[in-house]
Design a protein around this motif. Sequence first.
Motif, short mmCIF file in Angstrom:
data_model
loop_
_atom_site.label_atom_id
_atom_site.label_comp_id
_atom_site.label_asym_id
_atom_site.label_seq_id
_atom_site.Cartn_x
_atom_site.Cartn_y
_atom_site.Cartn_z
N ARG A 328 0.83 -1.20 0.00
CA ARG A 328 0.00 0.00 0.00
C ARG A 328 0.86 1.26 0.00
O ARG A 328 0.57 2.23 -0.71
N GLN A 357 -11.05 -3.77 9.13
CA GLN A 357 -10.45 -2.64 8.40
C GLN A 357 -10.14 -3.02 6.95
O GLN A 357 -10.38 -2.24 6.02
N VAL A 358 -9.60 -4.23 6.78
CA VAL A 358 -9.31 -4.71 5.42
C VAL A 358 -10.62 -4.87 4.64
O VAL A 358 -10.69 -4.58 3.44
N LEU A 361 -11.54 -1.61 3.27
CA LEU A 361 -10.70 -1.32 2.10
C LEU A 361 -11.22 -2.06 0.86
O LEU A 361 -11.23 -1.50 -0.23
N LYS A 364 -14.25 -0.27 -0.44
CA LYS A 364 -13.85 0.96 -1.14
C LYS A 364 -13.27 0.66 -2.52
O LYS A 364 -13.42 1.44 -3.46
N SER A 365 -12.58 -0.48 -2.62
CA SER A 365 -11.95 -0.86 -3.90
C SER A 365 -12.91 -1.58 -4.83
O SER A 365 -12.55 -1.92 -5.96
#
Length: 641
Positions: A328, A357-358, A361, A364-365
Amino acid sequence: MIAGFVNCGNLETACKILKNMRRCGFDFDGYSFGSLLKGVASAYRLEVGQQLHSMVIKMGYEENVYAGSALLDMYAKCEKVEDAYTVFEYLPEPNSVSWNALIAGFSKVGDRSTAFWLLHCMETEGVRAEDGTFAPLLTLLDDIEFYKLTIQVHGKIVKHGLAFDNTVCNAMITSYSECGSIRDARKVFDGAVGMRDLVTWNSMLAAYLVHEEEELGFQLFLDMQRLGFEPDIYTYTSILSACFEKAHKSHGQSLHAEVIKRGLEYLVPISNALIAMYLKSNNTSMGEALKLFESMELKDRVSWNSILTGFSQIGLNEDALKLFGQMRSLMVEIDHYAFSAVLRSCADLATLHLGRQVHVLAIKSGFETNDFVASALIFLYSKCGIIEDARKSFEETPNDSSIAWNSLIFGYAQNGQGRIALDLFFLMRDRKVRLDHITFVAVLTACSHIGLVEEGLNFLKSMESDYGIPPRMEHYACAVDLLGRARGLGEARTLIESMPFKPDAMVWKTLLGACRVCGDIELATQVASHLLELEPEEHCTYVLLSHLYGHLRRWDEKANLTRLMRERGVKKVPGWSWIEIKNQVHAFNAEDQSHPLCKEIYQMLGELMEEITWLDTDTGLDALISDFDVCDAKLLSAGNF
């Protein structure tokens, strides 16, 4: 000039020449548009193609066979098949090039029914099918259910005199292989003597490796070189993928040496294949994979994902999380493979907070509905005991692939909800989701966890006859576990003896575990002898047998086993415990002194042990009861009860 620049891949210059051509007073014709649209299709520049389409209409060339076929091909290659079909309908007399481009477009997007309907229409119109007609259609025949259709297409190919065409021949080999018939693939290959090119050899090599015929694959690799075909990048990446088994480790090292001799080790795909080979061969080869990775001047996404997945698969989960952070920070593109690997590491460490949290992500991706990411999320939440969140992740996927279904069945099975797991299997079957060998591992695991012995054995027996999936080693290991938990050691032993292949260490370890549960020391000793022969350096066998000897108070045998471990240099790998606090994992093993707060931790443990010891005495117990009585009296007087 336009055609020349397009063929060199220089689309921008070709477009400039087209503009200059117009400024100089020359009119465009069908060939001008045909050449430029060919470049647009190769570069997948849809927006440029649409601009050219408007020019084609303005200048009245929409019915020109060259411009129209090129437009059709451009839309088809850019996967805009509806637009391609619209262009096709405007062509007054579509030729074979037009038909082939349209069939190829629908084949590319996986629309099998439309592609074959177009073939039927093409034949009805009297247009002769060519190699460009059949090659894309054959890519759609990629499963055992299409085997008969593949034979029919093969018949048409022979009728049209195309059986020895290279493109068709190569596609036939791949299609037969993917439909489950390596024998037919080899027949096509053997029939192409004198017409084989490098792609033919690579197709047959890939077919052998897909069907786990590694020895035949290695022989083919040698034969092709003996006949003067020099391996290319695809050959090496394929053959290296077959070298991770222990029996073929020396082949992998030889191939690595050959790659270095030919100066190909710096090609990124070959380096990636070598990294994957070392990672899959055994846990001790991680160092070799890392050396290769660090020596690469250029790394692509596959290079990073290979190392990340390697860390995750061999249990170096902290390293996997660090590498993910590095990816990242270096702005490496994070794809679904990376998310899948890091989520599995979070699951193995039970770091729920970090896993969430992942998950954010991934959302969001835009990867939360990807099958591999969803499967990893299901695994994470199942491992952390939050089966409801695992179900939510499953519901967010299209549910048309076995990957997410298998993960959820495993999740319910491992959380003690075997009945729901089996209901999911039947629902999966009713919805006609493709079942695979992993599905049956999950189902047998569910049966094992809830003690459904008869149902589990029926699943094992019906796998091949009802579902066309032959049982593998892992299915027999699950069945042995099923019988072992039900204390059916005799049946488990009989099942192992009836296996169509030699049992591996996994099967024997499962039986040894069952012997420990049942306390059968005689059978345990026999099983352990098999295991010590197969894996003399594996500590688990010694530990399991040692515990069994200790449980039955056979101290002499236990001492002999300990001495044997010492003589062979086998050490017990200590177990670890860990806890996640404020997004940081703290790991411990027995008598560990490595933690920075070690002194305070042991002081607190000492205080707790003193309190437990005090409570264990009559005085401590009386004092505790007295404290409870006082609390109850206060609550009663306050009117809280």
